[in-house]
Design a protein around this motif. Structure first.
Motif, PDB file in Angstrom:
ATOM      1  N   ALA A 186       0.766  -1.452  -0.209  1.00 37.17           N
ATOM      2  CA  ALA A 186      -0.212  -0.550  -0.468  1.00 37.17           C
ATOM      3  C   ALA A 186       0.578   1.249  -0.262  1.00 37.17           C
ATOM      4  N   ALA A 187       2.069   1.594   0.696  1.00 41.57           N
ATOM      5  CA  ALA A 187       3.131   2.863   1.040  1.00 41.57           C
ATOM      6  C   ALA A 187       4.330   2.055   0.856  1.00 41.57           C
ATOM      7  N   GLN A 188       4.870   2.812   0.293  1.00 38.98           N
ATOM      8  CA  GLN A 188       6.797   2.629   0.265  1.00 38.98           C
ATOM      9  C   GLN A 188       7.008   4.037   0.730  1.00 38.98           C
ATOM     10  N   LEU A 189       8.458   3.558   1.384  1.00 42.04           N
ATOM     11  CA  LEU A 189       8.663   4.490   1.571  1.00 42.04           C
ATOM     12  C   LEU A 189      11.005   4.622   2.120  1.00 42.04           C
ATOM     13  N   ASP A 190      10.992   5.529   1.650  1.00 44.84           N
ATOM     14  CA  ASP A 190      12.970   5.703   1.601  1.00 44.84           C
ATOM     15  C   ASP A 190      13.299   6.912   2.024  1.00 44.84           C
ATOM     16  N   SER A 192      11.545   8.703   4.188  1.00 45.87           N
ATOM     17  CA  SER A 192      10.977   9.783   4.064  1.00 45.87           C
ATOM     18  C   SER A 192      10.384   9.496   6.285  1.00 45.87           C
ATOM     19  N   SER A 193       9.460  10.508   5.804  1.00 44.23           N
ATOM     20  CA  SER A 193       8.216   9.876   7.879  1.00 44.23           C
ATOM     21  C   SER A 193       7.338  10.212   6.757  1.00 44.23           C
ATOM     22  N   LEU A 194       6.045   9.426   8.419  1.00 39.54           N
ATOM     23  CA  LEU A 194       4.834   9.680   7.825  1.00 39.54           C
ATOM     24  C   LEU A 194       4.467   9.036   9.149  1.00 39.54           C
ATOM     25  N   HIS A 195       3.237  10.231   9.550  1.00 42.86           N
ATOM     26  CA  HIS A 195       2.988  10.969  10.491  1.00 42.86           C
ATOM     27  C   HIS A 195       1.604  10.800  10.503  1.00 42.86           C
ATOM     28  N   ALA A 196       0.631   9.226  10.347  1.00 45.42           N
ATOM     29  CA  ALA A 196      -0.647   9.468  10.179  1.00 45.42           C
ATOM     30  C   ALA A 196      -1.345   8.778  11.592  1.00 45.42           C
ATOM     31  N   GLU A 197      -2.593   9.386  11.729  1.00 43.07           N
ATOM     32  CA  GLU A 197      -3.620   8.742  12.808  1.00 43.07           C
ATOM     33  C   GLU A 197      -4.595   7.874  11.779  1.00 43.07           C
ATOM     34  N   ARG A 198      -5.694   7.845  12.147  1.00 40.46           N
ATOM     35  CA  ARG A 198      -7.008   6.894  11.783  1.00 40.46           C
ATOM     36  C   ARG A 198      -7.339   6.314  10.207  1.00 40.46           C
ATOM     37  N   SER A 199      -6.189   5.706   9.691  1.00 45.29           N
ATOM     38  CA  SER A 199      -5.725   5.865   8.586  1.00 45.29           C
ATOM     39  C   SER A 199      -6.013   3.814   8.476  1.00 45.29           C
ATOM     40  N   ARG A 200      -5.766   4.014   7.487  1.00 45.09           N
ATOM     41  CA  ARG A 200      -5.191   2.354   7.088  1.00 45.09           C
ATOM     42  C   ARG A 200      -5.057   1.688   6.294  1.00 45.09           C
ATOM     43  N   PHE A 201      -4.028   0.864   6.089  1.00 45.38           N
ATOM     44  CA  PHE A 201      -3.644   0.480   5.067  1.00 45.38           C
ATOM     45  C   PHE A 201      -3.122  -1.116   4.111  1.00 45.38           C
ATOM     46  N   ASP A 202      -3.724  -1.378   3.395  1.00 42.14           N
ATOM     47  CA  ASP A 202      -3.711  -2.991   3.079  1.00 42.14           C
ATOM     48  C   ASP A 202      -2.990  -2.916   2.142  1.00 42.14           C
ATOM     49  N   GLY A 203      -2.197  -3.596   2.164  1.00 40.38           N
ATOM     50  CA  GLY A 203      -1.173  -4.335   0.607  1.00 40.38           C
ATOM     51  C   GLY A 203      -1.751  -5.493   0.411  1.00 40.38           C
ATOM     52  N   GLY A 204      -1.219  -5.882  -1.524  1.00 41.29           N
ATOM     53  CA  GLY A 204      -1.798  -6.828  -1.930  1.00 41.29           C
ATOM     54  C   GLY A 204      -2.163  -7.634  -2.528  1.00 41.29           C
ATOM     55  N   ILE A 219       3.285  -1.373   5.148  1.00 43.12           N
ATOM     56  CA  ILE A 219       4.150  -0.222   4.695  1.00 43.12           C
ATOM     57  C   ILE A 219       5.601  -1.080   4.878  1.00 43.12           C
ATOM     58  N   GLU A 220       6.021  -0.773   3.903  1.00 41.35           N
ATOM     59  CA  GLU A 220       7.323  -1.384   3.404  1.00 41.35           C
ATOM     60  C   GLU A 220       7.712   0.259   3.832  1.00 41.35           C
ATOM     61  N   ALA A 221       9.027   0.506   4.847  1.00 44.23           N
ATOM     62  CA  ALA A 221       9.898   1.552   5.016  1.00 44.23           C
ATOM     63  C   ALA A 221      11.039   1.307   5.307  1.00 44.23           C
ATOM     64  N   THR A 222      12.150   1.456   4.479  1.00 42.94           N
ATOM     65  CA  THR A 222      13.321   1.945   4.129  1.00 42.94           C
ATOM     66  C   THR A 222      14.449   3.423   5.562  1.00 42.94           C
ATOM     67  N   ASN A 223      14.807   3.727   5.804  1.00 43.09           N
ATOM     68  CA  ASN A 223      14.946   4.449   6.794  1.00 43.09           C
ATOM     69  C   ASN A 223      14.972   6.091   6.547  1.00 43.09           C
ATOM     70  N   SER A 224      12.786   5.134   7.366  1.00 47.09           N
ATOM     71  CA  SER A 224      11.970   6.267   7.319  1.00 47.09           C
ATOM     72  C   SER A 224      11.938   6.280   8.573  1.00 47.09           C
ATOM     73  N   ALA A 225      11.184   7.148   9.393  1.00 37.88           N
ATOM     74  CA  ALA A 225      10.839   7.832  10.810  1.00 37.88           C
ATOM     75  C   ALA A 225       8.644   7.226  10.550  1.00 37.88           C
ATOM     76  N   LEU A 226       8.539   5.792  10.929  1.00 39.31           N
ATOM     77  CA  LEU A 226       6.878   6.026  11.478  1.00 39.31           C
ATOM     78  C   LEU A 226       6.605   6.776  12.673  1.00 39.31           C
ATOM     79  N   TRP A 227       5.284   7.456  12.765  1.00 38.98           N
ATOM     80  CA  TRP A 227       4.701   7.583  14.253  1.00 38.98           C
ATOM     81  C   TRP A 227       2.942   6.970  13.573  1.00 38.98           C
ATOM     82  N   LEU A 228       2.347   6.166  14.485  1.00 34.42           N
ATOM     83  CA  LEU A 228       1.453   5.492  13.665  1.00 34.42           C
ATOM     84  C   LEU A 228       0.103   5.695  15.001  1.00 34.42           C
TER      85      LEU A 228
END
Length: 388
Positions: A186-190, A192-204, A219-228
């Protein structure tokens, strides 16, 4: 305290009705101007300045000649582009529905939009962007190829009340023996940073038993900051392969989660990989309803009981990284709306009347909360949008 209305600046509002009229309206506009679309379908466009495009549910990407076209939003430093209530979809191609992918750079706000793409193109690609996405849906689906719904490189993404859906695995219309393609995240980050609230990520997922293929991560994250916070991340399952890990975090940065579900794909998938803190002290901010003239909006904060909080409001400007605050925050120009202490349940509520004045219509206004009893402070995602 009421929503301030003395910050509204003189803006030109243009109504666009012609299918191919958006590009001409952009060329005639200055940063801060507003384009208001009627219903119907419009050709894709290139947006190279900080304008508001308010779609009223209009479709982008199904007009004449649109099947092979994309939307590009490239905003110069110091400007903000705002896309509101638009549907980016796909047109016809002899090779299948190629979609209307959207690529953004610079500071961009996306509110109440739907983005659907096909055949290998991301629904939304962010490159060196500061991107806020509110109440939107990003979806990829394959017909002769698969794409990632949200792809980010060297970008900061704010995401709230939204859904992001990767592409399922599939086959060429002639058959799997001719061509098959894999499921996508669903999401691929390189970086980067992702700051998410009340959201949904569905992989194929891989729904077919005809060929072997695995599910894909939410979610696939590489060297990225995640706050969910209050999110659901699902790995795709497979009928003829392996299920996916819901959250793949590659690198040394710990992903911080609060009340977030990680659902492994079956068979054999895992909830997560990489460094993870499932009980981080994240701060949430809800806004109901979005600014509507003549109505009250309620801002509700949820965090650690007893912590001090500050609530800030600003026109739509860039966010920055600030020493002493973990997440990126609103830049210079923010106005303090309220300060106080979160109660014994970790909650605080502020009611903000929105004046019933004409000058506020289409004005972008964003707010953010920060909380803590010592450094580092935590910040919520940015809540807000265009005044209605």
């Amino acid at each position: 305290m009421a929503l301030p209305h003395n910050s509204a600046v003189a803006q030109t509002v243009r109504t666009v009705s012609a299918v191919n009229g958006i590009q001409a309206a952009i060329a005639a506009s200055s940063p801060g101007d507003i384009l208001v679309l009627g219903g119907g379908t419009y050709d894709p466009f290139v947006l190279d300045r900080g304008l508001v495009i308010r779609g009223n549910g209009a479709t982008i990407g199904g007009g004449p000649g649109a099947s092979l076209s994309a939307v590009t939003v490239a905003v110069p430093p110091g400007q903000i582009a705002h896309l509101d209530n638009l549907r980016f979809t796909y047109g016809y191609s002899p090779f299948g529905s190629l979609g209307c992918p959207v690529t953004v750079s610079g500071a961009v706000r996306i509110d109440r939009c739907t983005m659907v793409t096909r055949n290998g193109s991301p629904a939304l690609a962010a490159n060196s962007a500061q991107l806020t996405i509110v109440a939107s849906s990003l979806t990829c689906g394959g017909t002769t190829g698969s794409g990632i719904a949200l792809q980010a490189t060297d970008s900061h993404i704010e995401l709230r009340d939204s859904t992001v859906t990767g592409s399922p695995a599939g086959c060429h219309p002639v058959g799997c023996m001719v061509w098959s393609f894999p499921a996508t995240p669903a999401a691929q980050l390189d970086q980067s940073s992702l700051h998410a609230e009340r959201s949904r990520f569905d992989g194929g997922s891989q729904p077919s038993t005809t060929f072997r293929s695995d599910g894909a991560s939410g979610i696939e994250a590489t060297n990225s900051a995640l706050w969910l916070a209050d999110c659901v991340v699902t790995g795709g399952s497979s009928a003829a392969g392996n299920g996916a890990t819901a959250l793949q975090n590659t690198g040394s940065i710990t992903a911080e989660l609060r009340q977030t579900q990680l659902v492994a794909g079956s068979p054999g998938g895992q909830p997560s990989s990489g460094p993870l803190d499932p009980s981080a002290p994240l701060l949430l901010l809800e806004l109901q309803p979005v600014w509507t003239r003549g109505q009250n909006s309620t801002l509700t904060m949820r965090g650690t009981p007893g912590n001090l909080f500050g609530l800030f409001l600003t026109p739509s400007i860039d966010s920055v990284s600030t020493a002493g605050i973990v997440e990126p925050v609103l830049a210079t120009g923010a106005v303090a709306l309220a300060v106080g202490t979160l109660d014994g349940s970790g909650n605080a509520t502020v009611v903000l009347p929105v004046p019933a004045v004409t000058s506020l219509l289409h004005t972008p206004v964003w707010c953010q909360a920060a909380s803590g009893i010592g450094l580092p402070l935590r910040a919520s995602t940015m809540a807000g949008g265009l005044v209605r």
